[in-house]
Write an enzyme that holds these catalytic residues in place. Structure first.
Site, PDB file in Angstrom:
ATOM      1  N   ASP A  14       0.864  -1.180   0.000  1.00 41.46           N
ATOM      2  CA  ASP A  14       0.000   0.000   0.000  1.00 41.46           C
ATOM      3  C   ASP A  14       0.897   1.226   0.000  1.00 41.46           C
ATOM      4  OD1 ASP A  14      -2.341   1.610   0.323  1.00 41.46           O
ATOM      5  OD2 ASP A  14      -1.884   1.814   2.444  1.00 41.46           O
ATOM      6  N   SER A  15       0.297   2.389  -0.247  1.00 44.42           N
ATOM      7  CA  SER A  15       1.050   3.638  -0.175  1.00 44.42           C
ATOM      8  C   SER A  15       1.501   3.945   1.250  1.00 44.42           C
ATOM      9  CB  SER A  15       0.193   4.781  -0.681  1.00 44.42           C
ATOM     10  OG  SER A  15      -0.983   4.890   0.100  1.00 44.42           O
ATOM     11  N   TYR A  46      -0.701   8.355  -2.426  1.00 45.89           N
ATOM     12  CA  TYR A  46      -0.752   8.106  -3.863  1.00 45.89           C
ATOM     13  C   TYR A  46      -1.966   8.777  -4.513  1.00 45.89           C
ATOM     14  CZ  TYR A  46       2.710   4.241  -3.828  1.00 45.89           C
ATOM     15  OH  TYR A  46       3.844   3.471  -3.741  1.00 45.89           O
ATOM     16  N   GLY A  47      -3.001   9.039  -3.727  1.00 42.66           N
ATOM     17  CA  GLY A  47      -4.327   9.355  -4.253  1.00 42.66           C
ATOM     18  C   GLY A  47      -4.454  10.583  -5.129  1.00 42.66           C
ATOM     19  N   CYS A  77      -4.247  -1.272  -2.101  1.00 44.21           N
ATOM     20  CA  CYS A  77      -4.397   0.175  -2.236  1.00 44.21           C
ATOM     21  C   CYS A  77      -5.280   0.381  -3.450  1.00 44.21           C
ATOM     22  CB  CYS A  77      -3.020   0.802  -2.470  1.00 44.21           C
ATOM     23  SG  CYS A  77      -3.049   2.523  -2.991  1.00 44.21           S
ATOM     24  N   ASN A  78      -6.369   1.101  -3.266  1.00 44.11           N
ATOM     25  CA  ASN A  78      -7.292   1.291  -4.382  1.00 44.11           C
ATOM     26  C   ASN A  78      -6.658   2.060  -5.538  1.00 44.11           C
ATOM     27  OD1 ASN A  78     -10.402   0.575  -3.762  1.00 44.11           O
ATOM     28  ND2 ASN A  78      -9.310   0.986  -1.867  1.00 44.11           N
ATOM     29  N   THR A  79      -5.874   3.090  -5.209  1.00 44.80           N
ATOM     30  CA  THR A  79      -5.269   3.903  -6.261  1.00 44.80           C
ATOM     31  C   THR A  79      -4.303   3.067  -7.098  1.00 44.80           C
ATOM     32  OG1 THR A  79      -5.485   5.869  -4.874  1.00 44.80           O
ATOM     33  CG2 THR A  79      -3.966   5.999  -6.727  1.00 44.80           C
ATOM     34  N   GLU A 156      -5.554   9.930   9.265  1.00 46.32           N
ATOM     35  CA  GLU A 156      -4.173   9.858   9.760  1.00 46.32           C
ATOM     36  C   GLU A 156      -3.972  10.768  10.973  1.00 46.32           C
ATOM     37  OE1 GLU A 156      -0.970   9.226   7.181  1.00 46.32           O
ATOM     38  OE2 GLU A 156      -2.116   7.540   6.415  1.00 46.32           O
ATOM     39  N   CYS A 188     -11.240   3.213  -0.630  1.00 47.43           N
ATOM     40  CA  CYS A 188      -9.898   3.607  -0.186  1.00 47.43           C
ATOM     41  C   CYS A 188      -9.676   2.891   1.132  1.00 47.43           C
ATOM     42  CB  CYS A 188      -9.822   5.124   0.012  1.00 47.43           C
ATOM     43  SG  CYS A 188      -8.320   5.664   0.873  1.00 47.43           S
ATOM     44  N   THR A 189      -8.504   2.302   1.290  1.00 44.35           N
ATOM     45  CA  THR A 189      -8.289   1.429   2.452  1.00 44.35           C
ATOM     46  C   THR A 189      -8.296   2.179   3.791  1.00 44.35           C
ATOM     47  OG1 THR A 189      -5.928   1.591   1.984  1.00 44.35           O
ATOM     48  CG2 THR A 189      -7.068  -0.372   1.202  1.00 44.35           C
ATOM     49  N   HIS A 190      -8.224   3.508   3.752  1.00 44.26           N
ATOM     50  CA  HIS A 190      -8.340   4.262   5.006  1.00 44.26           C
ATOM     51  C   HIS A 190      -9.791   4.350   5.496  1.00 44.26           C
ATOM     52  CE1 HIS A 190      -4.279   5.832   4.244  1.00 44.26           C
ATOM     53  NE2 HIS A 190      -4.288   6.319   5.465  1.00 44.26           N
TER      54      HIS A 190
END
Lengths: 275, 275
Positions: A14-15, A46-47, A77-79, A156, A188-190
């Site tokens: 992931d980023s 990355y987004g 990571c979706n992006t 974050e 998005c994984t967040h």
């Protein structure tokens, strides 16, 4: 004796920290597997970056993971799934799984009225990839994408259940409510970390889809089909989960331990641009 | 004839777009100078990354700027100034100017009660560098640092005068108000763009310091002392300002044109990790 490839680790990247929500699903669903996780914390996020750049970064990371002899790679990571999955699939010999297709599949299974919302980074939404996957299967589906660029910094910053996050979420999501969607993909994984705020705003009638869950299911299925599932319990003290980052190992470890059930014992920093 | 070094460009760099607030001050104060600007948009932000990583990135950028034969380098990023300036000064033959020392100098000139606040990224505040510079000159000064990690994403999202930005600013700044500071350093190049929100919360009795302004003054002074000031007006159509980024040239150009008086005609993308 030749080493059994089934005991090789799964590479997950992931980023940054977001992909840990995918890693923890893999740990839950296939607990005998080893994992090598890489978070690109030196170049996160990355987004809001371009396809060309995300692809170059993803290729470097794949080379790093392969140097650890992974048997498969999960793009958590979706992006990166939206932008780099095709290229990685062409270039690499190991099977690759992203988070977008599993998320799209689950949304298709859940939606009744065929109106599906997707929230994610600018890059993921701009790519139109969820749209493409869903309409491949159900051509009459209507997909509404909405980029939510402030969600990642808010997560974050730890404001998971905060009035500010609610206010921002209300702005981003109100148009999706007006559009009568019955299913919303957390693209998005967040975002699973602010699931309760999103759920409160969307209301009970909208099903929230967390692609991490479905990704772990597909991963297990794929490993089974290819006879790659590990059936040997990790030995006590063998540390089956290894974490690498490109910056800030200590900070990563703290965050990881705040969301993981399994103790993240150590994290190493590497220079990813050397790969 | 040997090319006149005075006509060489000034190199200016930042993690992304923030340093443009410094570049525009240079353009205002020494309009005959050429500028080569680099924004590290592929790896932005720097503010939550480590000293080792920021230093490595800054060294790559310095090599890129030197390949354009710059006569001096302005580190137009507080985080890079805090972490990498010493190393760059040791390694490079051209004079280097950061934004921290000029900001500290101006705060010293403005404060009456010796209580100075500094806001910036986690990295800048964590480095304690404003503290060190100010107390070098005035040992009885008291410096209060406060990291404001959400300001950069809020600025980049365009919420410059928004209730959410005000609410977040109020949370970050209230403790500084209680501490009776009379001077506040905007220790991140993005912050001048939300100066009005910050000013409203801090009140009229607190002087806001924008290091960009003082940096351009120091730069001019330094160039004069070393006989490096350019006294030749750029020729019409010679495009004296060149912009480079590591990602997303078009997006950078748009942002730049929204805050610059001078038209940013073109921006080129380069692979910074090759330097």
């Amino acid at each position: 004796m030749k080493e059994d490839i089934r005991q090789a680790p799964i590479g997950v990247f992931d980023s940054g920290v977001g992909g840990l929500t995918v890693a923890r699903e893999i740990m839950r669903q296939i607990p005998k597997e080893r994992i090598v996780y890489f978070g690109d914390t030196a170049r996160v996020p990355y987004g809001n970056k371009s396809k060309e750049t995300i692809t170059r970064f993803s290729e470097q990371i794949a080379r790093f993971l392969l140097s650890h002899n992974v048997k498969t790679i999960v793009v958590a990571c979706n992006t990166a799934s939206a932008y780099a999955l095709d290229t990685l699939e062409k270039e690499l010999d190991v099977p690759i799984i992203g988070v977008v297709r599993p998320g799209a599949k689950m949304a298709l299974a859940k939606t009744r009225n065929g109106k599906v919302g997707v929230i994610g980074t600018e890059a993921t939404i701009g790519s139109g990839i969820y749209d493409a996957y869903i309409r491949e299967v159900r051509t009459d589906a209507v997909i509404y994408g909405k980029a939510c660029p402030l969600f990642v910094p808010l997560v974050e910053e730890g404001l998971w259940e905060d009035p500010v996050t609610e206010e921002i979420a209300r702005r981003y999501l109100s148009e999706l409510i007006d559009l009568d969607i019955d299913t919303l993909i957390l693209g998005c994984t967040h975002y699973p970390l602010i699931r309760s705020v999103i759920g409160k705003i969307m209301g009970e009638d909208v099903t929230l889809i967390n692609p991490a869950y479905e990704t772990a299911i597909e991963l297990k299925q794929m490993l089974k089909e290819r006879d790659l599932l590990n059936d040997v319990e990790p030995a006590l003290g063998s540390n089956p989960y290894q974490f690498y980052v490109s910056d800030g190992a200590e900070k990563f470890k703290q965050f990881a331990n705040s969301i993981m059930k399994y103790g993240v014992l150590s994290t190493k920093t590497i220079h990813i641009e050397d790969y």
